[in-house]
Scaffold this motif. Structure first.
Motif, mmCIF file in Angstrom:
data_model
loop_
_atom_site.group_PDB
_atom_site.id
_atom_site.type_symbol
_atom_site.label_atom_id
_atom_site.label_comp_id
_atom_site.label_asym_id
_atom_site.label_seq_id
_atom_site.Cartn_x
_atom_site.Cartn_y
_atom_site.Cartn_z
ATOM 1 N N GLU A 39 0.832 -1.211 0.000
ATOM 2 C CA GLU A 39 0.000 0.000 0.000
ATOM 3 C C GLU A 39 0.860 1.251 0.000
ATOM 4 O OE1 GLU A 39 -2.701 0.507 3.302
ATOM 5 O OE2 GLU A 39 -2.882 2.628 2.867
ATOM 6 N N ASP B 212 -0.423 -4.791 3.192
ATOM 7 C CA ASP B 212 -0.821 -3.520 3.791
ATOM 8 C C ASP B 212 -0.041 -3.484 5.102
ATOM 9 O OD1 ASP B 212 -4.033 -2.095 4.837
ATOM 10 O OD2 ASP B 212 -1.963 -1.408 5.068
ATOM 11 N N ASP C 28 -2.584 -1.424 8.666
ATOM 12 C CA ASP C 28 -3.991 -1.161 8.322
ATOM 13 C C ASP C 28 -4.685 -0.526 9.529
ATOM 14 O OD1 ASP C 28 -6.562 -1.699 6.767
ATOM 15 O OD2 ASP C 28 -6.942 -2.641 8.689
ATOM 16 N N GLU D 5 -5.594 -5.665 0.395
ATOM 17 C CA GLU D 5 -6.566 -5.712 1.500
ATOM 18 C C GLU D 5 -7.621 -6.773 1.218
ATOM 19 O OE1 GLU D 5 -7.202 -1.421 1.244
ATOM 20 O OE2 GLU D 5 -6.707 -1.216 3.367
#
Ligand code: AHG
Ligand code: MN
Ligand code: MN
Ligand code: MN
Length: 298
Positions: free
Chosen positions: A79, A99, A102, A245
């Motif tokens: 990400e 990610d 998160d 995700e």
């Protein structure tokens, strides 16, 4: 209690995959330790147009170096990176999607956040979620809990005082349930999304939405229900990203008997067009996802 390595061996994991999973999941400890000195914002934006928290950047850089030094990973989509990062010296064919942190908006208020990781053994980080070899997330809560699947069901582990992961539960089955959470402003919801949410509320649905996908999903994995980040009347792509995700969490959900959809089809069947490919997402109990897709077909 069974350790992570013992479980991976019993699940027949190839040694390089076990090494990679043990290596990545162990980073929960240094990431947790980094919270106190990474409370600020980095003053930069990622390719999703989000302001980066200092811990976003720290976690991304930390895990990236671990993966590069391991020699096990051919490419990485994160990400916090604009494009796929390739590691030419890799001796194995694993591709990682992640990610690294998160729930960034929760760092400064000490609420539960997590790290999401997917592992492909085909060297392609933009593969469909159904092609994942393994998927896991670390949840930084009162305990540090690892939730993982290597394609043979979902298992949870808690990190003990020595840093070893000890099995808590598994194989985990996601029940039908009434917990629901939805991103997007209520005033911007589409009619179909609103109909879906109201159908759950009518049955006494419990609203649980924290601002961290990992934390909200973990509750749904245990109690049943659905997490939504839908398309809205002014944004038809939603907010969450397919590659790092939706795909890893959706793969875990499916392995636990749940499902993931954009309202029309399983997200695990959609090939990401780019690392930051955004998608509407509904993930949770299979009965609710079935109802959702019926509403979208009306
Ligand atoms: P990230 O912190 O990795 O950018 O993810 C945040 C996501 C997800 O974790 C969470 O459920 C959602 O954004 C919250 O979005 P809103 O603040 O728009 O509700
Ligand atoms: Mn973000
Ligand atoms: Mn996220
Ligand atoms: Mn993030």
């Amino acid at each position: 209690m069974t350790t992570l390595r013992e479980y991976l061996d019993s699940a027949g994991c190839e040694p390089a995959l076990s090494d990679l999973i043990v290596l990545i999941s162990a980073q929960a400890a240094p990431i947790r330790d980094a919270f106190i000195s990474n409370q600020s914002y980095a003053g930069t934006e990622n390719s999703s147009g989000e302001e980066q928290a200092a811990l976003d950047v720290w976690s991304d850089e930390h895990i990236t170096k671990i993966l590069e030094d391991s020699g096990l990973v051919k490419e990485l989509a994160s990400e916090e990176k604009p494009d796929i990062l390739k590691f030419p010296g890799a001796t194995e064919n694993y591709a990682v999607v992640m990610d690294p942190l998160d729930g960034s908006s929760l760092i400064q208020v000490n609420l539960c956040v997590g790290t999401i990781v997917g592992i492909y053994d085909n060297g392609d980080a933009l593969s469909k979620g159904e092609d994942l070899r393994a998927a896991m997330y670390m949840l930084y809560g009162p305990m540090t809990v690892l939730t993982i699947t290597v394609g043979k069901g979902v298992f949870t582990f808690a990190m003990d005082e020595t840093g070893e992961y000890r099995m808590l539960d598994g194989p985990v089955k996601m029940p039908e349930g009434k917990i629901y959470g939805s991103g997007g402003l209520n005033k911007d919801w589409t009619e179909k999304h609103r109909n879906f949410i109201e159908s759950i509320e009518k049955e006494g649905g419990k609203l649980r939405y924290s601002g961290s996908f990992v934390a909200d999903f973990h509750q749904i994995l245990k109690y049943g229900g659905v997490y939504c980040y839908p398309a809205t009347i002014d944004n038809n792509t939603g907010k969450l990203r397919l590659a790092f995700e939706a795909n890893p969490i959706g793969f875990i959900a499916k392995q636990a008997g749940g499902a993931i959809s954009d309202g029309h089809t399983s997200l695990l069947e959609i090939k990401p067009e780019k690392p930051h490919h955004k998608t509407p997402i509904y993930v949770g109990s299979s009965g609710l996802i079935k109802r959702l897709e019926e509403i979208y077909r009306e």
